[in-house]
Structure formats: structure tokens, C-alpha cells
Design a protein around this motif. Structure first.
Motif, PDB file in Angstrom:
ATOM      1  N   LYS A 722       0.834  -1.206   0.000  1.00 42.11           N
ATOM      2  CA  LYS A 722       0.000   0.000   0.000  1.00 42.11           C
ATOM      3  C   LYS A 722       0.867   1.253   0.000  1.00 42.11           C
ATOM      4  N   THR A 723       1.988   1.216   0.752  1.00 38.19           N
ATOM      5  CA  THR A 723       2.888   2.370   0.799  1.00 38.19           C
ATOM      6  C   THR A 723       3.491   2.642  -0.572  1.00 38.19           C
ATOM      7  N   ILE A 724       3.915   1.587  -1.258  1.00 39.75           N
ATOM      8  CA  ILE A 724       4.520   1.764  -2.583  1.00 39.75           C
ATOM      9  C   ILE A 724       3.500   2.339  -3.570  1.00 39.75           C
ATOM     10  N   ILE A 725       2.311   1.768  -3.608  1.00 44.40           N
ATOM     11  CA  ILE A 725       1.310   2.189  -4.592  1.00 44.40           C
ATOM     12  C   ILE A 725       0.787   3.599  -4.308  1.00 44.40           C
ATOM     13  N   GLU A 726       0.438   3.898  -3.044  1.00 43.85           N
ATOM     14  CA  GLU A 726      -0.234   5.158  -2.740  1.00 43.85           C
ATOM     15  C   GLU A 726       0.745   6.291  -2.454  1.00 43.85           C
ATOM     16  N   THR A 727       1.812   6.024  -1.703  1.00 45.59           N
ATOM     17  CA  THR A 727       2.745   7.094  -1.342  1.00 45.59           C
ATOM     18  C   THR A 727       3.769   7.343  -2.436  1.00 45.59           C
ATOM     19  N   ASN A 728       4.361   6.261  -2.956  1.00 47.41           N
ATOM     20  CA  ASN A 728       5.449   6.431  -3.919  1.00 47.41           C
ATOM     21  C   ASN A 728       4.955   6.602  -5.357  1.00 47.41           C
ATOM     22  N   MET A 729       3.828   5.981  -5.699  1.00 42.81           N
ATOM     23  CA  MET A 729       3.370   6.031  -7.091  1.00 42.81           C
ATOM     24  C   MET A 729       2.068   6.806  -7.257  1.00 42.81           C
ATOM     25  N   GLY A 730       1.514   7.367  -6.164  1.00 43.47           N
ATOM     26  CA  GLY A 730       0.337   8.234  -6.257  1.00 43.47           C
ATOM     27  C   GLY A 730      -0.924   7.536  -6.702  1.00 43.47           C
ATOM     28  N   GLY A 731      -1.050   6.225  -6.423  1.00 47.33           N
ATOM     29  CA  GLY A 731      -2.238   5.491  -6.825  1.00 47.33           C
ATOM     30  C   GLY A 731      -3.090   5.086  -5.644  1.00 47.33           C
ATOM     31  N   LYS A 732      -3.868   4.034  -5.821  1.00 46.93           N
ATOM     32  CA  LYS A 732      -4.725   3.526  -4.752  1.00 46.93           C
ATOM     33  C   LYS A 732      -4.635   2.005  -4.743  1.00 46.93           C
ATOM     34  N   LEU A 733      -4.707   1.414  -3.508  1.00 49.96           N
ATOM     35  CA  LEU A 733      -4.733  -0.041  -3.338  1.00 49.96           C
ATOM     36  C   LEU A 733      -5.782  -0.362  -2.288  1.00 49.96           C
ATOM     37  N   TYR A 734      -6.759  -1.195  -2.662  1.00 45.68           N
ATOM     38  CA  TYR A 734      -7.816  -1.573  -1.728  1.00 45.68           C
ATOM     39  C   TYR A 734      -8.274  -2.988  -2.063  1.00 45.68           C
ATOM     40  N   CYS A 735      -9.089  -3.545  -1.163  1.00 47.57           N
ATOM     41  CA  CYS A 735      -9.531  -4.924  -1.363  1.00 47.57           C
ATOM     42  C   CYS A 735     -10.979  -5.078  -0.948  1.00 47.57           C
ATOM     43  N   GLU A 736     -11.590  -6.160  -1.429  1.00 49.01           N
ATOM     44  CA  GLU A 736     -12.964  -6.500  -1.066  1.00 49.01           C
ATOM     45  C   GLU A 736     -13.182  -7.982  -1.352  1.00 49.01           C
ATOM     46  N   ASN A 737     -14.184  -8.563  -0.715  1.00 47.52           N
ATOM     47  CA  ASN A 737     -14.527  -9.964  -0.925  1.00 47.52           C
ATOM     48  C   ASN A 737     -15.481 -10.089  -2.100  1.00 47.52           C
ATOM     49  N   ILE A 738     -15.273 -11.101  -2.929  1.00 47.96           N
ATOM     50  CA  ILE A 738     -16.166 -11.363  -4.061  1.00 47.96           C
ATOM     51  C   ILE A 738     -16.396 -12.872  -4.152  1.00 47.96           C
ATOM     52  N   GLY A 739     -17.619 -13.289  -4.236  1.00 46.38           N
ATOM     53  CA  GLY A 739     -17.930 -14.708  -4.415  1.00 46.38           C
ATOM     54  C   GLY A 739     -17.219 -15.596  -3.415  1.00 46.38           C
ATOM     55  N   ASN A 740     -16.368 -16.478  -3.924  1.00 43.88           N
ATOM     56  CA  ASN A 740     -15.648 -17.429  -3.067  1.00 43.88           C
ATOM     57  C   ASN A 740     -14.192 -17.054  -2.885  1.00 43.88           C
TER      58      ASN A 740
END
Length: 753
Positions: A722-740
Motif C-alpha cells: 500500500k505504501t509503494i502504490i499510494e505514497t510512492n506512485m500516487g495510486g490507490k490499493l484496496y480490497c474486497e470480498n467477491i464470491g468465493n
């Protein structure tokens, strides 16, 4: 020439004159034949005598004077006299005819005018003629058309029946008075129209007198004045309302004839100036004398400026009444000028504002008292200065700061209290604020009575009178010395803190790199096994090539071609092994700069190195993307690969954990690459069928040192990702449950930074 000849010639001349006279009477008398015969006879006689006279004289004889010549001469004279008298007679007759014709023409013109006037008056009334007593004898059609009476009903005194009952007696009295005095008759009454509506009329009449002075008849007019009466009534109501309004508002109206110096006032103006109609002078002096002596010259000069066209008449002044009462007046007016621009008339109003002025004075006194009480209880320094910089009000805080009583501060300037250098600065600031007309907030030094320098925050505001003219300044100064010291300390602290933050960020970056390296090292064992697996096949190939070379040598098959083929085969295997080492070495080397890279290519490179690990664990990985998908982003490609490896390893571990309860499951990881609707983001989703993340911990998975793997997990993988994606590369990283299973989503900007 003899007397006889003279008489003879004179007789001929008179005959000729009679003949010509006779011809002139033809046009005058209109008897053409008779006068032509007489003229011809006289002219023939004169011609005969001329011929005879010429013949006698030509023979040298003399004309004898006999009785016949004397008779002819006498007859000629009588004829001349007769013709002359006849001519004068006819001239007199013609003159009388001309006068008669002029009289007839004038009479016809009068009749035409009478008919026109009668037709005109029918639109607004009628003309009437009565006998000496007032009885109607001649028909008045206009009257009957109005009131609907017949001639029989209107004749005599029947027309009176159409009058309003309340007006009959008054009309009769006016008529009887006019008849008795043989004078002009005039009255007003209401007459009923044919539809029953009463209209107002004005009746006027003149008596026509005989030579003996008696009345022959009455001739007059009757004019409908209903609209005029209504207008007059409306005007009276308007005037009453205006008088009521002016009295209620203490508003006086005046009109000044500038050319003739005639001043016209209403009653309210007299009340405002304490005058009566008996004491009112009638000229502009009435106004000038009523002005308060302290303001008279100024107001008169202002009025002169208005007459000169330099300004409008909109002012206030005081009036001193004869009994000593002072009134405050608000004056407005306008000037009327002739075609040359010279003032000829000025009119306007005076409004009594004494009550308002008294309330304003009371309010100012009350405000002054409240202001004094207020500023004396303010801990800050507060003051009011006039336009020259003199203190006109100061509070107790200012008095205490400079050890000067308040009453001694009043009237002084900054130069009497402060060092000259500071006083000049304060005065310059005051002048700038008064000129600019805006409030200013200034930080400036102040030296108190003990010589200590304080830093104060001063708010200075221009002070204006009721007309908006700046007359001074208002100031309040708050001591900010302690605050400034704290600000200096805070600034120093901020400087140190900035250095500390930079140092801490560097440490954090180093720690993140360490975490990345730790994460990479955590997979080192598996990667060494992969390298060993990938090297086993090329090593076997090299071993077989070496063994085959020995046998070829024993059998004499070792030639140049065989040697070249063996070398090429061996080098291909060695290059493959070298590339494997280079790929892993690049993966473990941190990216130093942000560069633009293709995310799909980076994922494929990652799977080319670690795909065997997932196949070994019976996990299939697929990559999906549309043909037109934008795949480029900007960032650190090796760190991005590390994030993807962490997410793939977590998905593999989840699938492996689920097999403990269901060993039939086949591991599936689906990587989908796409864009959002605006096509300004690259979105990578990683879905697995490992059963998902428990709901009670899904919000904590990105926290440092949090793990769901027990002793086997470090708790730094997802935090680092999350630190690499959001702090260093200015993006977003998140998760959620889907199906199985679970889905992790990475959003990166497609645009250049």
C-alpha cells in the motif's frame, strides 16, 4: 382777341366739357343711351361751332355777338351745371349703396359666426334668448336635446323644472337681481339630463336695452362645466392632502422669482421661520434674515453657487426665529433658467429636521458615553485622533502605558508622547489611511513610559462625518510582543522540525526499501529452488554434450563441425542460465527513478520468473486485457513487481490454506487490466478463489505487522504494498470480498505527472 371771340371759344369749351361729363355718367347711372345722345349732341354742336369759327376767321371777318350766341353760352353753362349736379347725386346714391352692401356683408358674416358659435356651443351647452321677464319664447333645440323636454314643456319658465330642486331658489334670486338692476346675469346650477343624470352648468346673460333704457330681451349662453367642477373638486382634495402632508411632515414650500425678487411661501414656511403674513417681507431677505448668524454667510454663498450652476440645492442649515427658537432645516430645490441660462426662478422645500438633529445629538452623547465606558474597559490601547493628529479620545490603557492622565493626553499629538522617529511613522500612517479611506492593520513598535519596546498590532480606521468626509482616525493597538516571541521560537522549532521530518522521511524510505528487500529475501529460498530447477535442464544438456565429446573422440568422430555444434549448444544453455541470474538480480535491485512502463509487460516478466512456483502449488494464473486498453503508467517498475508478487503470494497462500479443508479445489488467480470511463487510470484487479478475508479483519489487512497467517506471516507485505502504490506512485490499493474469494485492486494514473 376780342371779347366776342373769347365768349365764343368759352362756349365751345363748355359744350365739349358737357359732352365728356355726359360720357362719365354712363357708368355711374347705368343709363347708356340717354347720356350717349346728350354727349353726341353737345360734341356735334361744339364741332359745328369750331368749324364756323375757323371759317369766319379765315376770311378775315369778325364774329358778331348776338342774342343767339348769348343764349347758347347760357345754355352750355346750365348744361354743365346740370350734368355736374346729376353726377354728384348719383355719387351720393352709389356711396349709400356701398355702405348698404358693406352692412349686408357684415350682417351675413355675423350670421355665419352666430351659426358657427351656436353649433360649437351645442357641444358644450347652448345659446338662449328670452323676453324681458326671462320667459323662453323661441325654441332652443340644444336645451331640449339635453334635458329631453318638448318645446311645450320647455317654453316659458318650464325649463326650470329640469333644474335640481336645491338650485331653483338660488337661480331665481340671481335672475331677479339681474332683471332689477338690468345688469349682467351669471349663476351656476345643476340640470337633469335626459337619462336622469345631473350635470353642472354656468349660465350667463346680457340684457338688450331699448332707447328708453327698458329691457327688450335677454341673450346668453349655458355651458356644461361638469368636468371643470370635478377637476376643481379633485384639485381642492389634492391641495387639502398636500396641506395636510406638509403640516404633518413640517414641510414648507417656497417659490422665488429671482428676476423680480418676489418670494412666495406657504403657511408652513412661515411657521418654520417664526413669521406671519404681516411680518413676512416678501423678498429673499425673509429667508436670509432667518438664517442663523453663525451660518448665514456660508449658506448665502452656497445659494449663490447654486444660482451660478455650480451645484445642486441640497443642504442643511439652522434658522433663528425672532423669539430665539432655533430650527434645523433640510433644504432642497431646483433652479429654472431662461434660454440664455440665466436663473429666473428657484423653488423648493424646507423640511424641519430639528427633532432628528436632537435625537442625533442625544444618540451621539449616549454613544460617546458608551464608547468611553467601552474603551476604558478594553485592555488594548485605544484612541481617536482628529485630522491634524491630535488625540480627542484615549482610554485608560493608553494612559497607563505612557503614565499620562487621560485628560492630559487629549489635545496632544504623537510628537508630544513618542520619540520623533516613531511619531513621524505614526503620522505618515494616519495620513495615508485618511487619504486612502480604508482600514489598515499594521505591526509597529511602541516604547512605553519605562523605555521598554513593545510590538503592537494596530488597526487604524478613517473616521468620517455624516457627509462621508474623513475627519480623523480611530485606532486600537494590541500588544503582541509575547506572541511575536513565541512565533520566533515556533519558527525556529519549525525549522528544526522540518529537518527532523526530512531525516525521518529518509529513514522511512530506507525502512521501506528494507521491507521491500526483506520481502524479496523472504522468497529467496523459493527463488533459489526455482533457479536450481531452471538450471537442472541446461546442466544436464551440457553434461550430455561433454560425455558425447569423449565418445566421439574414442571413435574418431571429433572433427571441426562436431566441435562447433557442441560449442554452440553449450553456449545456448549457458546464456539461458546467465539470463536467469540477470532477471533475478534486476528484480532484487530497487528502482531509483520514476519511469514510464507497461504494467502488463511488468506482470508478464514477473510471471516468467516466478510462474513455476505457482505451477508447483497447482495454481493457474491468467492475464486478461482488452486490445485498446491503455497499459502505460509512471512509477517504479521493480517496486510494482514486488507489490504484484506480494498480492499473488497472498492469493496462493489463501488457496493453499483452503485446501486444508477442501483438497479438491484447483487454485485460480485472474489478473484483469482495464481503464476507467475517463480512460485516465490503469486499473489492475487480482481475483482468487481462496475463500476471501474474514469481515472482522478486512479493514486491518493493510496495517503494519498485522497478519492472518499466524507465526508464518510477517505483517509487512500488504503494508509495504500500500505504501509503494499510494505514497510512492500516487495510486490507490484496496480490497474486497467477491464470491468465493478476495479481490485486490490497484489504480494507477495513466497520465504523465
Amino acid at each position: 382777341m376780342t371779347i366776342t371771340n373769347s365768349i365764343y371759344i368759352l362756349s365751345i369749351g363748355m359744350q365739349v366739357l358737357v359732352g365728356l361729363y355726359a360720357l362719365s355718367l354712363i357708368r355711374l347711372t347705368g343709363r347708356k343711351t340717354a347720356w350717349i345722345l346728350i354727349s353726341a349732341a353737345m360734341l356735334l354742336m361744339a364741332g359745328r361751332r369750331v368749324v364756323l369759327f375757323y371759317c369766319v376767321l379765315s376770311t378775315g371777318a369778325h364774329i358778331s355777338l348776338d342774342v343767339s350766341e348769348l343764349i347758347a353760352f347760357a345754355v352750355s353753362c346750365l348744361m354743365l351745371l346740370g350734368v355736374h349736379f346729376i353726377k354728384q347725386y348719383f355719387l351720393a346714391i352709389n356711396a349709400d349703396d356701398a355702405k348698404r352692401k358693406q352692412a349686408e356683408t357684415a350682417l351675413l358674416a355675423n350670421e355665419a359666426r352666430y351659426r358657427s358659435y351656436t353649433g360649437l356651443t351645442e357641444q358644450i351647452g347652448w345659446i338662449w334668448i328670452t323676453n324681458a321677464e326671462g320667459s323662453v319664447e323661441e325654441d332652443i333645440p340644444s336645451l331640449r336635446r339635453f334635458n329631453g323636454q318638448t318645446y311645450e314643456e320647455a317654453k316659458g319658465f318650464g325649463w326650470i323644472n329640469a333644474l335640481h330642486p336645491d338650485d331653483v331658489e338660488r337661480t331665481a334670486q340671481a335672475w331677479n337681481k339681474a332683471v332689477a338692476s338690468k345688469s349682467f346675469y351669471e349663476t351656476e346650477y345643476r340640470m337633469r339630463r335626459h337619462d336622469g343624470v345631473y350635470r353642472d352648468f354656468m349660465a350667463r346673460g346680457f340684457p338688450q336695452l331699448r332707447e328708453d333704457g327698458s329691457i327688450q330681451e335677454w341673450v346668453g349662453t349655458c355651458i356644461d362645466i361638469t368636468e371643470r367642477m370635478q377637476a376643481e373638486q379633485e384639485l381642492r382634495l389634492v391641495k387639502q392632502r398636500l396641506e395636510l402632508a406638509t403640516r404633518s411632515a413640517n414641510l414648507g414650500i417656497w417659490d422665488w422669482d429671482v428676476t423680480n425678487n418676489i418670494m412666495t411661501w406657504d403657511d408652513q414656511m412661515l411657521d418654520l421661520y417664526g413669521l406671519t403674513w404681516e411680518t413676512f417681507p416678501g423678498g429673499v431677505e425673509a429667508w436670509q434674515n432667518g438664517l442663523h448668524p453663525d451660518e448665514r454667510d456660508k449658506v448665502i454663498e452656497e445659494c449663490g453657487a447654486v444660482l451660478r450652476g455650480e451645484k445642486e440645492w441640497d443642504t442643511e442649515f439652522r434658522v433663528l426665529q425672532p423669539n430665539g427658537t432655533v430650527k434645523h432645516i433640510k433644504a432642497n430645490g431646483m433652479v429654472i433658467r431662461n434660454s440664455e441660462g440665466a436663473p429666473i426662478r428657484m423653488l423648493g422645500t424646507n423640511y424641519d429636521i430639528t427633532g432628528r438633529k436632537l435625537r442625533e445629538q442625544q444618540e451621539r452623547y449616549r454613544s460617546h458615553t458608551m464608547l468611553t465606558t467601552l474603551i476604558d474597559n478594553v485592555p488594548d490601547l485605544a484612541w481617536i485622533k482628529d485630522k491634524e493628529g491630535r488625540f480627542i479620545m484615549a482610554n485608560e490603557a493608553l494612559s497607563l502605558a505612557f503614565k499620562i492622565p487621560v485628560n492630559e493626553v487629549i489635545g496632544r499629538t504623537d510628537f508630544d508622547i513618542m520619540p520623533r522617529e516613531l511619531a513621524e511613522k505614526y503620522r505618515t500612517d494616519d495620513q495615508f489611511i485618511m487619504a486612502d479611506g480604508l482600514r489598515r492593520c499594521i505591526e509597529e513598535p511602541v516604547i512605553d513610559a519605562e523605555g521598554r519596546t513593545h510590538i503592537v498590532e494596530t488597526i487604524k480606521t478613517p473616521m468620517k462625518n455624516d457627509n462621508g468626509v474623513v475627519i480623523g482616525t480611530v485606532g486600537i493597538a494590541h500588544d503582541i510582543t509575547e506572541r511575536k516571541q513565541l512565533e520566533d521560537e515556533l519558527e525556529q522549532l519549525n525549522t528544526n522540525l522540518e529537518e527532523m521530518v526530512i531525516s525521518e522521511m529518509q529513514k522511512r524510505r530506507a525502512q521501506e526499501q528494507l521491507l521491500v528487500q526483506q520481502s524479496k529475501m523472504a522468497a529467496m529460498g523459493e527463488m533459489i529452488a526455482i533457479i536450481a530447477h531452471q538450471w537442472r535442464q541446461p546442466l544436464n544438456a551440457i553434461a550430455l554434450t561433454v560425455q558425447d565429446m569423449k565418445e566421439a573422440y574414442n571413435y574418431g568422430e571429433l572433427n571441426e563441425e562436431y566441435i562447433n555444434n557442441s560449442v554452440n549448444t553449450t553456449m545456448e544453455q549457458l546464456n539461458f542460465m546467465s539470463k536467469t541470474i540477470d532477471d533475478f538480480r534486476n528484480f532484487f535491485k530497487p528502482s531509483k527513478e520514476r519511469i514510464r512502463f507497461d504494467v502488463k509487460t511488468a506482470i508478464e516478466e514477473l510471471l516468467s520468473m516466478f510462474g513455476q512456483i505457482f505451477k508447483k502449488n497447482d495454481v493457474d494464473i491468467s492475464i486478461k486485457s482488452q486490445q485498446d486498453t491503455l497499459l502505460s503508467t509512471e512509477g517504479y517498475p521493480n517496486e510494482f513487481k514486488q507489490v504484484m508478487l506480494n498480492l499473488l503470494n497472498n492469493a496462493r497462500d489463501a488457496i493453499t490454506s483452503k485446501r486444508e479443508t477442501d483438497n479438491t479445489i484447483r487454485g485460480l488467480i485472474e489478473i484483469t487490466i482495464g481503464n476507467n470511463e475517463e480512460r485516465d487510470k490503469v486499473i489492475i484487479s487480482i481475483k482468487d478463489n481462496g475463500g476471501g478475508i474474514p469481515d472482522d479483519v478486512i479493514g486491518k489487512v493493510f496495517e503494519p505487522y498485522f497478519t492472518t497467517k499466524g507465526a508464518e506471516g510477517t505483517g509487512i507485505g500488504l503494508y509495504m504494498s500500500k505504501t509503494i502504490i499510494e505514497t510512492n506512485m500516487g495510486g490507490k490499493l484496496y480490497c474486497e470480498n467477491i464470491g468465493n474469494g478476495a479481490m485486490f485492486v490497484i489504480e494507477l494514473s495513466e497520465q504523465h505527472n
